[in-house]
Design a protein around this motif. Structure first.
Motif, PDB file in Angstrom:
ATOM      1  N   ASP A 108      52.365  15.293  -6.145  1.00 53.10           N
ATOM      2  CA  ASP A 108      53.308  14.184  -6.023  1.00 53.10           C
ATOM      3  C   ASP A 108      54.354  14.454  -4.949  1.00 53.10           C
ATOM      4  OD1 ASP A 108      52.111  12.594  -7.932  1.00 53.10           O
ATOM      5  OD2 ASP A 108      53.434  13.212  -9.557  1.00 53.10           O
ATOM      6  N   ARG A 109      54.776  15.712  -4.839  1.00 56.27           N
ATOM      7  CA  ARG A 109      55.807  16.065  -3.863  1.00 56.27           C
ATOM      8  C   ARG A 109      55.266  16.172  -2.451  1.00 56.27           C
ATOM      9  NH1 ARG A 109      57.617  20.806  -3.820  1.00 56.27           N
ATOM     10  NH2 ARG A 109      56.256  21.844  -5.330  1.00 56.27           N
ATOM     11  N   LEU A 110      54.055  16.700  -2.316  1.00 56.24           N
ATOM     12  CA  LEU A 110      53.591  17.132  -1.003  1.00 56.24           C
ATOM     13  C   LEU A 110      52.355  16.396  -0.473  1.00 56.24           C
ATOM     14  CD1 LEU A 110      54.048  20.981  -1.537  1.00 56.24           C
ATOM     15  CD2 LEU A 110      55.611  19.377  -0.401  1.00 56.24           C
ATOM     16  N   ALA A 111      51.636  15.679  -1.317  1.00 58.11           N
ATOM     17  CA  ALA A 111      50.418  14.997  -0.872  1.00 58.11           C
ATOM     18  C   ALA A 111      50.300  13.644  -1.566  1.00 58.11           C
ATOM     19  CB  ALA A 111      49.190  15.863  -1.142  1.00 58.11           C
ATOM     20  N   PRO A 112      51.208  12.717  -1.311  1.00 56.27           N
ATOM     21  CA  PRO A 112      51.251  11.456  -2.052  1.00 56.27           C
ATOM     22  C   PRO A 112      50.010  10.585  -1.870  1.00 56.27           C
ATOM     23  CG  PRO A 112      52.753  11.394  -0.171  1.00 56.27           C
ATOM     24  CD  PRO A 112      52.310  12.818  -0.321  1.00 56.27           C
ATOM     25  N   PHE A 113      49.236  10.793  -0.796  1.00 58.31           N
ATOM     26  CA  PHE A 113      48.025   9.986  -0.628  1.00 58.31           C
ATOM     27  C   PHE A 113      47.068  10.173  -1.796  1.00 58.31           C
ATOM     28  CE2 PHE A 113      43.580   9.665   0.768  1.00 58.31           C
ATOM     29  CZ  PHE A 113      43.556   8.320   1.100  1.00 58.31           C
ATOM     30  N   ILE A 114      47.011  11.390  -2.334  1.00 57.95           N
ATOM     31  CA  ILE A 114      46.103  11.651  -3.467  1.00 57.95           C
ATOM     32  C   ILE A 114      46.508  10.799  -4.664  1.00 57.95           C
ATOM     33  CG2 ILE A 114      45.373  13.408  -5.134  1.00 57.95           C
ATOM     34  CD1 ILE A 114      45.503  15.444  -2.868  1.00 57.95           C
ATOM     35  N   ALA A 115      47.805  10.709  -4.926  1.00 57.97           N
ATOM     36  CA  ALA A 115      48.283   9.881  -6.034  1.00 57.97           C
ATOM     37  C   ALA A 115      47.968   8.410  -5.789  1.00 57.97           C
ATOM     38  CB  ALA A 115      49.780  10.082  -6.226  1.00 57.97           C
ATOM     39  N   GLN A 116      48.066   7.980  -4.542  1.00 57.26           N
ATOM     40  CA  GLN A 116      47.738   6.586  -4.224  1.00 57.26           C
ATOM     41  C   GLN A 116      46.263   6.302  -4.464  1.00 57.26           C
ATOM     42  OE1 GLN A 116      49.024   6.046  -0.175  1.00 57.26           O
ATOM     43  NE2 GLN A 116      51.110   6.750  -0.638  1.00 57.26           N
ATOM     44  N   LEU A 117      45.399   7.231  -4.075  1.00 57.51           N
ATOM     45  CA  LEU A 117      43.972   7.053  -4.319  1.00 57.51           C
ATOM     46  C   LEU A 117      43.675   7.029  -5.809  1.00 57.51           C
ATOM     47  CD1 LEU A 117      41.084   6.868  -3.160  1.00 57.51           C
ATOM     48  CD2 LEU A 117      41.031   9.387  -3.167  1.00 57.51           C
ATOM     49  N   TYR A 118      44.328   7.908  -6.553  1.00 56.60           N
ATOM     50  CA  TYR A 118      44.132   7.960  -8.005  1.00 56.60           C
ATOM     51  C   TYR A 118      44.452   6.619  -8.659  1.00 56.60           C
ATOM     52  CZ  TYR A 118      45.197   9.248 -12.878  1.00 56.60           C
ATOM     53  OH  TYR A 118      45.256   9.305 -14.257  1.00 56.60           O
ATOM     54  N   ARG A 119      45.485   5.946  -8.179  1.00 61.19           N
ATOM     55  CA  ARG A 119      45.922   4.690  -8.788  1.00 61.19           C
ATOM     56  C   ARG A 119      45.284   3.450  -8.143  1.00 61.19           C
ATOM     57  NH1 ARG A 119      50.532   7.999  -8.729  1.00 61.19           N
ATOM     58  NH2 ARG A 119      51.309   8.431 -10.833  1.00 61.19           N
ATOM     59  N   SER A 120      44.357   3.668  -7.243  1.00 60.80           N
ATOM     60  CA  SER A 120      43.716   2.548  -6.565  1.00 60.80           C
ATOM     61  C   SER A 120      43.079   1.582  -7.570  1.00 60.80           C
ATOM     62  CB  SER A 120      42.623   3.064  -5.621  1.00 60.80           C
ATOM     63  OG  SER A 120      41.744   2.029  -5.236  1.00 60.80           O
ATOM     64  N   LYS A 121      43.485   0.316  -7.502  1.00 62.77           N
ATOM     65  CA  LYS A 121      42.921  -0.687  -8.403  1.00 62.77           C
ATOM     66  C   LYS A 121      41.436  -0.875  -8.148  1.00 62.77           C
ATOM     67  CE  LYS A 121      47.236  -3.272  -9.036  1.00 62.77           C
ATOM     68  NZ  LYS A 121      47.917  -4.581  -8.858  1.00 62.77           N
ATOM     69  N   GLU A 122      41.019  -0.741  -6.893  1.00 60.99           N
ATOM     70  CA  GLU A 122      39.601  -0.880  -6.572  1.00 60.99           C
ATOM     71  C   GLU A 122      38.793   0.263  -7.183  1.00 60.99           C
ATOM     72  OE1 GLU A 122      37.933  -3.244  -5.118  1.00 60.99           O
ATOM     73  OE2 GLU A 122      39.617  -4.517  -4.519  1.00 60.99           O
ATOM     74  N   LEU A 123      39.329   1.477  -7.121  1.00 60.54           N
ATOM     75  CA  LEU A 123      38.627   2.621  -7.704  1.00 60.54           C
ATOM     76  C   LEU A 123      38.549   2.488  -9.217  1.00 60.54           C
ATOM     77  CD1 LEU A 123      37.283   5.388  -7.541  1.00 60.54           C
ATOM     78  CD2 LEU A 123      39.574   6.423  -7.556  1.00 60.54           C
ATOM     79  N   ILE A 124      39.672   2.197  -9.854  1.00 55.56           N
ATOM     80  CA  ILE A 124      39.680   2.075 -11.318  1.00 55.56           C
ATOM     81  C   ILE A 124      38.761   0.938 -11.761  1.00 55.56           C
ATOM     82  CG2 ILE A 124      41.121   1.550 -13.318  1.00 55.56           C
ATOM     83  CD1 ILE A 124      43.436   2.944 -11.832  1.00 55.56           C
ATOM     84  N   GLY A 125      38.788  -0.172 -11.034  1.00 53.34           N
ATOM     85  CA  GLY A 125      37.912  -1.279 -11.390  1.00 53.34           C
ATOM     86  C   GLY A 125      36.442  -0.912 -11.298  1.00 53.34           C
ATOM     87  N   TRP A 126      36.067  -0.166 -10.261  1.00 50.69           N
ATOM     88  CA  TRP A 126      34.676   0.263 -10.124  1.00 50.69           C
ATOM     89  C   TRP A 126      34.289   1.230 -11.242  1.00 50.69           C
ATOM     90  CZ3 TRP A 126      32.153   4.947  -9.045  1.00 50.69           C
ATOM     91  CH2 TRP A 126      30.805   4.826  -8.681  1.00 50.69           C
ATOM     92  N   LEU A 127      35.185   2.154 -11.587  1.00 49.62           N
ATOM     93  CA  LEU A 127      34.914   3.091 -12.679  1.00 49.62           C
ATOM     94  C   LEU A 127      34.775   2.362 -14.016  1.00 49.62           C
ATOM     95  CD1 LEU A 127      37.426   5.910 -11.672  1.00 49.62           C
ATOM     96  CD2 LEU A 127      34.943   5.946 -11.377  1.00 49.62           C
ATOM     97  N   GLU A 128      35.577   1.338 -14.216  1.00 55.40           N
ATOM     98  CA  GLU A 128      35.450   0.531 -15.429  1.00 55.40           C
ATOM     99  C   GLU A 128      34.102  -0.175 -15.469  1.00 55.40           C
ATOM    100  OE1 GLU A 128      40.051  -0.649 -16.585  1.00 55.40           O
ATOM    101  OE2 GLU A 128      38.938  -1.948 -15.189  1.00 55.40           O
ATOM    102  N   GLN A 129      33.656  -0.640 -14.326  1.00 59.32           N
ATOM    103  CA  GLN A 129      32.353  -1.289 -14.255  1.00 59.32           C
ATOM    104  C   GLN A 129      31.247  -0.304 -14.624  1.00 59.32           C
ATOM    105  OE1 GLN A 129      31.623  -3.121 -10.456  1.00 59.32           O
ATOM    106  NE2 GLN A 129      29.524  -3.703 -10.961  1.00 59.32           N
ATOM    107  N   MET A 130      31.362   0.936 -14.172  1.00 56.84           N
ATOM    108  CA  MET A 130      30.353   1.948 -14.478  1.00 56.84           C
ATOM    109  C   MET A 130      30.379   2.341 -15.949  1.00 56.84           C
ATOM    110  SD  MET A 130      28.727   2.467 -11.658  1.00 56.84           S
ATOM    111  CE  MET A 130      29.053   0.735 -11.264  1.00 56.84           C
ATOM    112  N   SER A 131      31.583   2.550 -16.489  1.00 54.26           N
ATOM    113  CA  SER A 131      31.715   3.091 -17.852  1.00 54.26           C
ATOM    114  C   SER A 131      31.644   2.032 -18.931  1.00 54.26           C
ATOM    115  CB  SER A 131      33.042   3.845 -17.985  1.00 54.26           C
ATOM    116  OG  SER A 131      34.141   2.960 -17.881  1.00 54.26           O
ATOM    117  N   GLY A 132      32.027   0.797 -18.609  1.00 58.35           N
ATOM    118  CA  GLY A 132      32.122  -0.240 -19.626  1.00 58.35           C
ATOM    119  C   GLY A 132      33.381  -0.143 -20.455  1.00 58.35           C
ATOM    120  N   ASP A 133      34.281   0.764 -20.100  1.00 54.90           N
ATOM    121  CA  ASP A 133      35.548   0.945 -20.813  1.00 54.90           C
ATOM    122  C   ASP A 133      36.710   0.467 -19.944  1.00 54.90           C
ATOM    123  OD1 ASP A 133      35.108   1.970 -23.397  1.00 54.90           O
ATOM    124  OD2 ASP A 133      34.704   3.980 -22.591  1.00 54.90           O
ATOM    125  N   ARG A 134      37.787   0.059 -20.604  1.00 55.65           N
ATOM    126  CA  ARG A 134      39.035  -0.226 -19.900  1.00 55.65           C
ATOM    127  C   ARG A 134      39.766   1.102 -19.717  1.00 55.65           C
ATOM    128  NH1 ARG A 134      44.431  -1.154 -20.938  1.00 55.65           N
ATOM    129  NH2 ARG A 134      45.458  -2.601 -19.483  1.00 55.65           N
TER     130      ARG A 134
END
Length: 279
Positions: A108-134
């Motif tokens: 969080d202090r030194l590499a904020p891009f990683i946190a942004q990728l983690y919270r990506s709505k597109e990524l989470i949405g795709w993972l939800e599509q794969m898993s079937g879970d919210r």
């Protein structure tokens, strides 16, 4: 069937920089980071997502793609991983684990891009599509929400284990290849929790930009030892279906993180800081 193992039992921890780390310097300025949502969307719209969803289900909540991240995203992660070498906390647990890690608090202090990728709505949405879970992001005090794992010395490895969830719901793991100048492999066994299906062993060497997505309580896996003059860095994201955790489980989880991964100072300093902020 394999005999399900208990979650990691930790014996000893040491803190030291990896041999490949240089003198302590602040991270170098990077070129403008790509937009995580756009980059993920551009990749996932090219996939046969219906087939991938079926593969995930057929393999007992496991999916491997050797080319998931856009090249510019992989390059940004690799640069962050090299910049954070001086922040690595190393651990040694005889017979089980040797390596280094950097927690989400340092990221969080030194590499904020990683946190942004983690919270990506597109990524989470795709993972939800794969898993079937919210899926939800892990709570702010979870150092494993996103973390970098370093294999930079001969023998660095992690033994057979499950990514046991201490949360009330399921916890899914995303494993992303960042740097791979090594012979390390992800060895795994599918269906070990399902008595109706025979165990299915597998092994992959995850290239930079590759992805593994799985239910942490279902996949038995390990990382094979690194050799001489090798370097492997992976990034994990953890998502949950229920962010609640009972106090005694929280204590176990914190002790595990402090001893085996990030060090007492990193884990408990963050906890005390958050307690003071809410006092």
């Amino acid at each position: 069937m394999s005999t399900p193992i208990q979650d990691d039992v930790f014996v000893e921890a040491t803190s030291a920089l990896p041999a490949s780390a240089g003198t302590s310097q602040p991270p170098r300025p990077a070129s403008p980071a790509p937009d995580p949502d756009r980059a993920v969307a551009a990749r996932t719209r090219q996939f046969d997502n219906a087939r991938l969803r079926q593969d995930f289900a057929d393999q007992g909540a496991f999916l491997y793609l050797d080319d998931f991240l856009a090249p510019e995203v992989t390059a940004q992660l690799a640069q962050s991983a090299r910049d954070l070498l001086v922040e690595v906390n190393r651990n040694y647990l005889p017979g089980h684990k040797q390596g280094g890690s950097v927690s989400r608090h340092t990221i969080d202090r030194l590499a904020p891009f990683i946190a942004q990728l983690y919270r990506s709505k597109e990524l989470i949405g795709w993972l939800e599509q794969m898993s079937g879970d919210r899926l939800q992001v892990s709570p702010a005090d979870d150092p494993h929400a996103y973390a970098l794992y370093y294999y930079t010395r001969p023998g660095d490895h992690i033994g057979w284990h499950y990514d046991t969830s201490y949360y009330d719901g399921r916890r899914y793991t995303v494993l992303l290849g960042v740097i791979d100048e090594s012979s390390c492999r992800l060895d795994y066994e599918l269906h070990t929790r399902n008595p109706d299906i025979a165990d299915q062993p597998g092994s992959v060497q995850i290239p930079p930009g590759g992805l593994v997505f799985f239910d942490g309580d279902k996949l038995r896996h390990r990382i094979s030892p690194a050799g001489e003059n090798e370097m492997r860095v992976s990034l994990t994201f953890e998502y949950v279906t229920n962010p609640n955790m009972r106090p005694w489980r929280r204590f176990i989880s914190n002790m595990k993180d402090a001893i085996a991964y990030f060090g007492f100072r990193q884990v408990f300093r963050q906890l005390m800081k958050r307690s003071g902020d809410t006092a």
